[in-house]
Design a protein around this motif. Structure first.
Motif, mmCIF file in Angstrom:
data_model
loop_
_atom_site.group_PDB
_atom_site.id
_atom_site.type_symbol
_atom_site.label_atom_id
_atom_site.label_comp_id
_atom_site.label_asym_id
_atom_site.label_seq_id
_atom_site.Cartn_x
_atom_site.Cartn_y
_atom_site.Cartn_z
ATOM 1 N N VAL A 51 0.844 -1.198 0.000
ATOM 2 C CA VAL A 51 0.000 0.000 0.000
ATOM 3 C C VAL A 51 0.877 1.245 0.000
ATOM 4 N N THR A 52 0.267 2.377 -0.300
ATOM 5 C CA THR A 52 0.937 3.670 -0.168
ATOM 6 C C THR A 52 0.371 4.382 1.055
ATOM 7 N N ILE A 53 1.241 5.014 1.839
ATOM 8 C CA ILE A 53 0.821 5.696 3.062
ATOM 9 C C ILE A 53 1.182 7.169 2.934
ATOM 10 N N ARG A 54 0.147 8.029 3.019
ATOM 11 C CA ARG A 54 0.300 9.452 2.734
ATOM 12 C C ARG A 54 -0.307 10.280 3.872
ATOM 13 N N ALA A 55 0.355 11.368 4.215
ATOM 14 C CA ALA A 55 -0.180 12.271 5.231
ATOM 15 C C ALA A 55 -1.373 13.030 4.658
ATOM 16 N N VAL A 56 -2.480 13.065 5.400
ATOM 17 C CA VAL A 56 -3.657 13.805 4.944
ATOM 18 C C VAL A 56 -3.764 15.162 5.626
ATOM 19 N N GLN A 57 -2.883 15.414 6.590
ATOM 20 C CA GLN A 57 -2.772 16.712 7.246
ATOM 21 C C GLN A 57 -1.345 16.829 7.755
ATOM 22 N N PRO A 58 -0.876 18.022 8.098
ATOM 23 C CA PRO A 58 0.485 18.129 8.618
ATOM 24 C C PRO A 58 0.674 17.153 9.795
ATOM 25 N N SER A 59 1.704 16.327 9.697
ATOM 26 C CA SER A 59 1.880 15.243 10.660
ATOM 27 C C SER A 59 3.338 15.128 11.068
ATOM 28 N N ARG A 60 3.553 14.380 12.140
ATOM 29 C CA ARG A 60 4.906 14.076 12.595
ATOM 30 C C ARG A 60 4.998 12.607 12.967
ATOM 31 N N VAL A 61 6.166 12.027 12.699
ATOM 32 C CA VAL A 61 6.410 10.635 13.054
ATOM 33 C C VAL A 61 7.736 10.532 13.797
ATOM 34 N N LEU A 62 7.822 9.537 14.667
ATOM 35 C CA LEU A 62 9.088 9.174 15.293
ATOM 36 C C LEU A 62 9.671 8.040 14.475
ATOM 37 N N SER A 63 10.867 8.243 13.947
ATOM 38 C CA SER A 63 11.506 7.276 13.056
ATOM 39 C C SER A 63 12.711 6.643 13.744
ATOM 40 N N ILE A 64 12.752 5.306 13.789
ATOM 41 C CA ILE A 64 13.890 4.569 14.354
ATOM 42 C C ILE A 64 14.397 3.618 13.278
ATOM 43 N N PRO A 65 15.686 3.703 12.886
ATOM 44 C CA PRO A 65 16.207 2.825 11.842
ATOM 45 C C PRO A 65 15.950 1.348 12.151
ATOM 46 N N ARG A 66 15.593 0.617 11.128
ATOM 47 C CA ARG A 66 15.216 -0.788 11.283
ATOM 48 C C ARG A 66 16.305 -1.616 11.969
ATOM 49 N N GLN A 67 17.554 -1.391 11.608
ATOM 50 C CA GLN A 67 18.637 -2.204 12.160
ATOM 51 C C GLN A 67 18.785 -2.005 13.657
ATOM 52 N N MET A 81 6.176 10.304 26.444
ATOM 53 C CA MET A 81 7.138 10.178 25.353
ATOM 54 C C MET A 81 7.211 11.468 24.549
ATOM 55 N N LEU A 82 6.066 12.090 24.303
ATOM 56 C CA LEU A 82 6.052 13.344 23.548
ATOM 57 C C LEU A 82 6.841 14.430 24.277
ATOM 58 N N ARG A 83 6.688 14.472 25.596
ATOM 59 C CA ARG A 83 7.433 15.483 26.370
ATOM 60 C C ARG A 83 8.928 15.227 26.288
ATOM 61 N N GLN A 84 9.336 13.958 26.323
ATOM 62 C CA GLN A 84 10.764 13.625 26.206
ATOM 63 C C GLN A 84 11.312 14.023 24.845
ATOM 64 N N LEU A 85 10.452 13.962 23.839
ATOM 65 C CA LEU A 85 10.857 14.328 22.473
ATOM 66 C C LEU A 85 10.806 15.840 22.248
ATOM 67 N N GLY A 86 10.228 16.564 23.228
ATOM 68 C CA GLY A 86 10.091 17.997 23.071
ATOM 69 C C GLY A 86 8.957 18.372 22.142
ATOM 70 N N VAL A 87 7.963 17.490 22.032
ATOM 71 C CA VAL A 87 6.814 17.722 21.161
ATOM 72 C C VAL A 87 5.616 18.097 22.018
ATOM 73 N N SER A 88 4.918 19.137 21.649
ATOM 74 C CA SER A 88 3.738 19.558 22.394
ATOM 75 C C SER A 88 2.644 18.511 22.282
ATOM 76 N N CYS A 89 1.993 18.188 23.396
ATOM 77 C CA CYS A 89 0.901 17.236 23.389
ATOM 78 C C CYS A 89 -0.286 17.839 22.668
ATOM 79 N N PRO A 90 -0.948 17.070 21.770
ATOM 80 C CA PRO A 90 -2.095 17.598 21.039
ATOM 81 C C PRO A 90 -3.278 17.806 21.972
#
Length: 340
Positions: free
Chosen positions: A251-267, A331-340
C-alpha cells in the motif's frame, strides 16, 4: 503459511503446544467461530481448510478467505476485542485448541515464549492483511474507516522501552499530501505517528512490486490510481505489515494533514529485539495489537459498512487506554513535542 509458526517457535514452545492443546475434529462444515462471539480458546489449524465469511454472508457460500495449515485463530480475546467474521470447516478440519486461561498463564510467566508467540502471531496477521491489500478487486469500498487510535497500546511498554525509543528515534515532519511510504518499496524504519493523520491507500490493480519500483516514484501517481482504505492516527505504526518480514509494502501511506512521526532505523530495532527478550515480548505484543486493529478495519471494509458497530469498553480496557495515553504523552514530552 504452514511453516510460519514452526519458523518462529522453539522446540520447547512447540512441545508446550502439543502437550497442552487438545485436538478437535470439525466435520460437515461445522462453525468454529461466530462473529461477535466471546472466545475462551485459541486454535491452531493442523489439517484441512477453514472458510472465512463476513457476517452478512455467513448463511451463504460466499467465502472471503480461506485459512490453511499453520494458521492461528481465535486471537481476538488477547486484544480485548471480539471476532468480526465467521470461521467454519470447509468441509472438514482438525484444530489444536489451547484454553485461554492456560495460554494467558504461559504468556505471563515465560518471556521467551511470549516473544516467539507474539512475533509469530503478528506475522500471521500481517499475511492476512497483505492478502486483502494485494487483491483490491475483492474489496467493496464503503465508508472510509479509521483504525482506532492506537496510543492505548503504549500501556504495554515499560518506561525503559519508551526511553530507548526516544533516545534512538528522530522526529520527522511530514507535510499534508506527502507520501511517507511508497507501495512496492521496503520499509527501512519503525515509524510511530506522533500527531496528525495518515491514509492507507490501495492501488486499483493487484500489487506488483517490481513494476511499481521500475516506474519510479514520480510515475507511480500517474500510472496507478490509489484509493484510501483506512486511516491511522496518534500512536499508529505506518508500514508495520512490512516491517517484520522485509517484504515490499502493498500500500501507499500518505499524510492527509500536517503530521509528525518518530523514526527509528530498522537495524537498531532489530538489534534491540535480539538483545532484550523482555522488550521483544512487549514490542511484538504491541505490533500484534495494532495488526489486529488494522485487520478489523480492512476486514469490515470488505463487507457492508452497516455491519460496523461501536464497541463498549470494559473497565480494564478503559484503564489500559488511560495508562497508554499517559505514557504516550510522557514520550512526547521527552521528544520535546507539544501534546495535542
Amino acid at each position: 503459511m504452514s511453516d510460519m509458526l514452526l519458523r518462529e517457535l522453539s522446540n520447547a514452545d512447540i512441545d508446550w503446544f502439543v502437550t497442552t492443546g487438545t485436538r478437535q475434529r470439525l466435520t460437515d462444515a461445522a462453525v468454529l467461530i461466530q462473529p461477535n462471539q466471546s472466545l475462551e480458546a485459541m486454535y491452531l489449524l493442523l489439517e484441512g481448510t477453514l472458510a472465512v465469511r463476513l457476517p452478512a454472508q455467513a448463511a451463504s457460500n460466499d467465502v472471503v478467505a480461506q485459512m490453511t495449515r499453520g494458521e492461528l485463530l481465535g486471537e481476538s480475546w488477547l486484544f480485548n476485542t471480539r471476532p468480526v467474521v465467521q470461521v467454519a470447516a470447509a468441509p472438514e478440519a482438525t484444530v489444536l485448541s489451547v484454553a485461554r486461561s492456560t495460554l494467558e498463564a504461559k504468556l505471563g510467566s515465560d518471556v521467551e515464549f511470549a516473544a516467539h508467540f507474539y512475533r509469530a502471531l503478528a506475522l500471521i496477521m500481517s499475511e492476512r492483511i497483505r492478502r486483502i491489500f494485494e487483491h483490491p478487486e475483492r474489496v467493496r469500498y464503503g465508508a472510509q474507516r479509521t483504525v482506532k487510535e492506537a496510543v492505548f497500546v503504549f500501556g504495554e511498554l515499560h518506561n525503559s522501552d519508551i526511553d530507548w525509543m526516544v533516545r534512538q528515534g528522530q522526529v520527522e515532519e511530514v507535510p499534508a499530501g506527502q507520501v511517507l511510504l511508497h507501495a512496492g518499496r521496503p520499509v527501512d524504519a519503525l515509524y510511530t505517528v506522533v500527531d496528525g493523520q495518515f491514509a492507507i491507500a490501495m492501488a486499483d490493480n493487484p500489487c506488483d512490486p517490481l513494476s511499481l519500483c521500475s516506474q519510479g516514484l514520480s510515475d507511480q501517481a500517474v500510472q496507478q490510481t490509489f484509493r484510501t482504505a483506512t486511516y491511522i492516527s496518534r500512536g499508529g505504526l505506518p508500514g508495520i505489515i512490512s516491517f517484520l518480514d522485509f517484504r515490499p509494502l502493498p500500500v501507499t501511506i500518505r499524510a492527509v494533514q500536517p503530521s509528525r512521526v518518530l523514526s527509528i532505523p530498522r537495524q537498531q530495532v532489530a538489534s534491540k529485539l535480539q538483545e532484550d527478550l523482555g522488550f521483544a515480548s512487549r514490542f511484538y505484543r504491541v505490533i500484534a495489537t495494532q495488526m489486529a486493529n488494522l485487520l478489523g478495519a480492512v476486514t469490515l471494509l470488505r463487507g457492508d459498512s452497516s455491519d460496523d458497530t461501536d464497541e463498549e469498553l470494559d473497565l480494564e480496557t478503559l484503564q489500559q487506554v488511560s495508562h497508554g495515553g499517559t505514557k504516550f504523552d510522557w514520550m512526547l514530552r521527552q521528544l520535546g513535542v507539544s501534546c495535542p
